[in-house]
Design a protein around this motif. Structure first.
Motif, PDB file in Angstrom:
ATOM      1  N   VAL A  10       0.860  -1.183   0.000  1.00 59.33           N
ATOM      2  CA  VAL A  10       0.000   0.000   0.000  1.00 59.33           C
ATOM      3  C   VAL A  10       0.897   1.233   0.000  1.00 59.33           C
ATOM      4  O   VAL A  10       1.858   1.289   0.770  1.00 59.33           O
ATOM      5  N   ASP A  11       0.624   2.188  -0.870  1.00 56.31           N
ATOM      6  CA  ASP A  11       1.342   3.461  -0.832  1.00 56.31           C
ATOM      7  C   ASP A  11       0.454   4.439  -0.068  1.00 56.31           C
ATOM      8  O   ASP A  11      -0.592   4.867  -0.582  1.00 56.31           O
ATOM      9  N   VAL A  12       0.866   4.759   1.159  1.00 55.78           N
ATOM     10  CA  VAL A  12       0.009   5.556   2.032  1.00 55.78           C
ATOM     11  C   VAL A  12       0.208   7.045   1.762  1.00 55.78           C
ATOM     12  O   VAL A  12       1.222   7.638   2.149  1.00 55.78           O
ATOM     13  N   GLU A  13      -0.767   7.601   1.053  1.00 58.15           N
ATOM     14  CA  GLU A  13      -0.757   9.033   0.721  1.00 58.15           C
ATOM     15  C   GLU A  13      -2.196   9.471   0.579  1.00 58.15           C
ATOM     16  O   GLU A  13      -3.096   8.632   0.473  1.00 58.15           O
ATOM     17  N   ASP A  14      -2.426  10.796   0.562  1.00 54.15           N
ATOM     18  CA  ASP A  14      -3.794  11.301   0.462  1.00 54.15           C
ATOM     19  C   ASP A  14      -4.169  11.561  -0.996  1.00 54.15           C
ATOM     20  O   ASP A  14      -3.291  11.650  -1.867  1.00 54.15           O
ATOM     21  N   CYS A  83       8.952   2.935   3.583  1.00 58.04           N
ATOM     22  CA  CYS A  83       9.051   4.377   3.333  1.00 58.04           C
ATOM     23  C   CYS A  83       8.671   4.733   1.892  1.00 58.04           C
ATOM     24  O   CYS A  83       9.194   4.144   0.945  1.00 58.04           O
ATOM     25  N   HIS A  84       7.775   5.708   1.738  1.00 61.62           N
ATOM     26  CA  HIS A  84       7.359   6.181   0.411  1.00 61.62           C
ATOM     27  C   HIS A  84       7.964   7.569   0.149  1.00 61.62           C
ATOM     28  O   HIS A  84       7.373   8.396  -0.526  1.00 61.62           O
ATOM     29  N   GLY A  85       9.166   7.799   0.713  1.00 64.89           N
ATOM     30  CA  GLY A  85       9.796   9.116   0.567  1.00 64.89           C
ATOM     31  C   GLY A  85       9.135  10.130   1.477  1.00 64.89           C
ATOM     32  O   GLY A  85       8.320   9.782   2.337  1.00 64.89           O
ATOM     33  N   SER A  87       8.169  13.857   0.351  1.00 65.68           N
ATOM     34  CA  SER A  87       7.303  14.916  -0.185  1.00 65.68           C
ATOM     35  C   SER A  87       6.482  14.502  -1.397  1.00 65.68           C
ATOM     36  O   SER A  87       5.678  15.274  -1.884  1.00 65.68           O
ATOM     37  N   HIS A  88       6.688  13.302  -1.908  1.00 68.05           N
ATOM     38  CA  HIS A  88       6.027  12.825  -3.128  1.00 68.05           C
ATOM     39  C   HIS A  88       6.427  13.607  -4.373  1.00 68.05           C
ATOM     40  O   HIS A  88       5.699  13.689  -5.352  1.00 68.05           O
ATOM     41  N   GLN A  89       7.645  14.169  -4.359  1.00 73.37           N
ATOM     42  CA  GLN A  89       8.224  14.740  -5.578  1.00 73.37           C
ATOM     43  C   GLN A  89       8.756  13.595  -6.433  1.00 73.37           C
ATOM     44  O   GLN A  89       9.258  12.607  -5.899  1.00 73.37           O
ATOM     45  N   ALA A 123       9.510   4.756  -4.453  1.00 78.21           N
ATOM     46  CA  ALA A 123       9.521   6.149  -4.902  1.00 78.21           C
ATOM     47  C   ALA A 123       8.128   6.628  -5.290  1.00 78.21           C
ATOM     48  O   ALA A 123       7.286   5.845  -5.734  1.00 78.21           O
ATOM     49  N   ALA A 124       7.903   7.939  -5.160  1.00 77.36           N
ATOM     50  CA  ALA A 124       6.671   8.560  -5.656  1.00 77.36           C
ATOM     51  C   ALA A 124       6.530   8.224  -7.136  1.00 77.36           C
ATOM     52  O   ALA A 124       7.478   8.387  -7.910  1.00 77.36           O
ATOM     53  N   SER A 125       5.356   7.747  -7.525  1.00 71.86           N
ATOM     54  CA  SER A 125       5.083   7.417  -8.938  1.00 71.86           C
ATOM     55  C   SER A 125       6.193   6.572  -9.572  1.00 71.86           C
ATOM     56  O   SER A 125       6.511   6.768 -10.743  1.00 71.86           O
ATOM     57  N   PHE A 126       6.740   5.648  -8.834  1.00 74.35           N
ATOM     58  CA  PHE A 126       7.745   4.706  -9.382  1.00 74.35           C
ATOM     59  C   PHE A 126       8.847   5.451 -10.133  1.00 74.35           C
ATOM     60  O   PHE A 126       9.313   5.008 -11.190  1.00 74.35           O
ATOM     61  N   LEU A 228      -1.768  -0.676  -3.945  1.00 73.26           N
ATOM     62  CA  LEU A 228      -3.011   0.091  -3.893  1.00 73.26           C
ATOM     63  C   LEU A 228      -2.760   1.340  -3.043  1.00 73.26           C
ATOM     64  O   LEU A 228      -1.819   1.379  -2.260  1.00 73.26           O
ATOM     65  N   HIS A 229      -3.606   2.342  -3.232  1.00 68.52           N
ATOM     66  CA  HIS A 229      -3.539   3.545  -2.394  1.00 68.52           C
ATOM     67  C   HIS A 229      -4.828   3.626  -1.578  1.00 68.52           C
ATOM     68  O   HIS A 229      -5.897   3.282  -2.102  1.00 68.52           O
ATOM     69  N   PRO A 230      -4.757   4.121  -0.357  1.00 68.14           N
ATOM     70  CA  PRO A 230      -5.983   4.220   0.450  1.00 68.14           C
ATOM     71  C   PRO A 230      -7.089   5.014  -0.257  1.00 68.14           C
ATOM     72  O   PRO A 230      -8.267   4.671  -0.129  1.00 68.14           O
TER      73      PRO A 230
HETATM   74 ZN    ZN Z   1       2.648   7.609  -4.184  1.00 69.79          ZN
END
Ligand code: ZN
Length: 285
Positions: A10-14, A83-85, A87-89, A123-126, A228-230
């Motif tokens: 799961v990539d935990v982000e809003d 860890c998904h980084g 700032s999602h840059q 990483a953000a967006s692979f 998946l993302h929440p």
């Molecule tokens: Zn993400």
């Protein structure tokens, strides 16, 4: 029988932190947006608990700082915290020094919260691509044990066509190695189709997903990475005016995702990514 154990991630982000919506949602506005990540993640945790499935949660550092209790809840439920980084840059738009600082900040924050080492990074967006392979050395320096950011397909925002599809030891530009558990794609008529999560999972008919994942497990005898993302379980999220393509990718079938998730959880076997890598002796148990 040897049923393949796959990685559930799961990539935990809003909902407002997604790269596909960036044109409509300035980063400066993030702190004032309604946060839905806690409620959506709790829902997902409940669903997984109901099925007895544990997975890996790649948590964004800025989400962890705003919702530290959520990180502890995820760990307490027996899932792997990764860890998904911060700032999602996208990595290939960052300076190496900026990437290094914020990635270490996110990793340390998560480790302080759960009181153990964090092994995994996504990483953000692979966004580990040909232009940003230098980031693998940064991840090794930061103490990560594995990466799960490489998508062996062609896409407008990410992808490393021709990359190995199986979990393996990957050589970073410095010559040192890091375990890579790539994102998964099936092959239909010679075309790589990313069937393993996110928008692809929501948009493609479920039978296509299942056929592709069975191909990976049975014919190629490989574990796949499901992700998946929440926010993908949240049809009630605020909608934004973005391009037709982004709208299609982000909003299609949000209302069907939960039922599909139930099906995939009963059709395939899953474990946290770290455990799948330990079973394959790529990480020490
Ligand atoms: Zn993400």
């Amino acid at each position: 029988m040897d049923r393949q154990i796959n990685a559930f991630t799961v990539d935990v982000e809003d909902y407002y932190q997604v790269a596909a919506l960036a044109t409509a949602i300035p980063r400066e506005s993030w702190p004032t947006r309604e946060s839905r990540v806690e409620a959506n993640t709790e829902r997902l945790l409940g669903l997984l608990a109901g099925r007895g499935v544990r997975g890996t949660f790649f948590i964004l550092g800025c989400v962890a700082e705003r919702s530290p209790a959520l990180v502890r809840r995820i760990a307490a439920a027996g899932h792997e915290v990764a860890c998904h980084g911060f700032s999602h840059q996208l990595i290939y738009r960052q300076q190496p020094e900026e990437f290094r600082e914020e990635t270490i900040r996110a990793k340390r924050f998560l480790e302080d919260l759960i009181g153990e080492a964090v092994f995994g990074y996504r990483a953000a967006s692979f966004s580990v691509t040909r232009e940003s392979l230098w980031a693998l050395d940064t991840l090794i320096d930061a103490g990560f044990r594995y990466d799960s950011s490489i998508f062996p397909i062609r896409h407008d925002r990410y992808g490393l066509p021709g990359a190995r599809p199986d979990p393996h030891l990957l050589e970073a530009p410095s010559g040192r190695t890091l375990v890579e558990f790539p994102m998964s794609a099936a092959r239909f008529l010679g075309v790589h189709v990313p069937v393993s999560g996110g928008g692809y999972f929501r948009i493609l008919p479920y039978w296509v997903t299942r056929a592709g994942l069975r191909q990976i497990n049975r014919r190629r005898r490989l574990p796949f990475t499901f992700y998946l993302h929440p926010w993908e379980l949240d049809p009630g999220q605020p909608r934004f005016e973005v391009s037709a393509l982004s709208r299609f990718r982000h909003y299609t079938n949000l209302d069907r995702c939960e039922a599909r998730l139930q099906r995939i959880l009963s059709d395939f076997a899953f474990a946290p990514m770290r455990e799948v890598l330990e079973r394959r002796a790529l990480l020490a148990a």
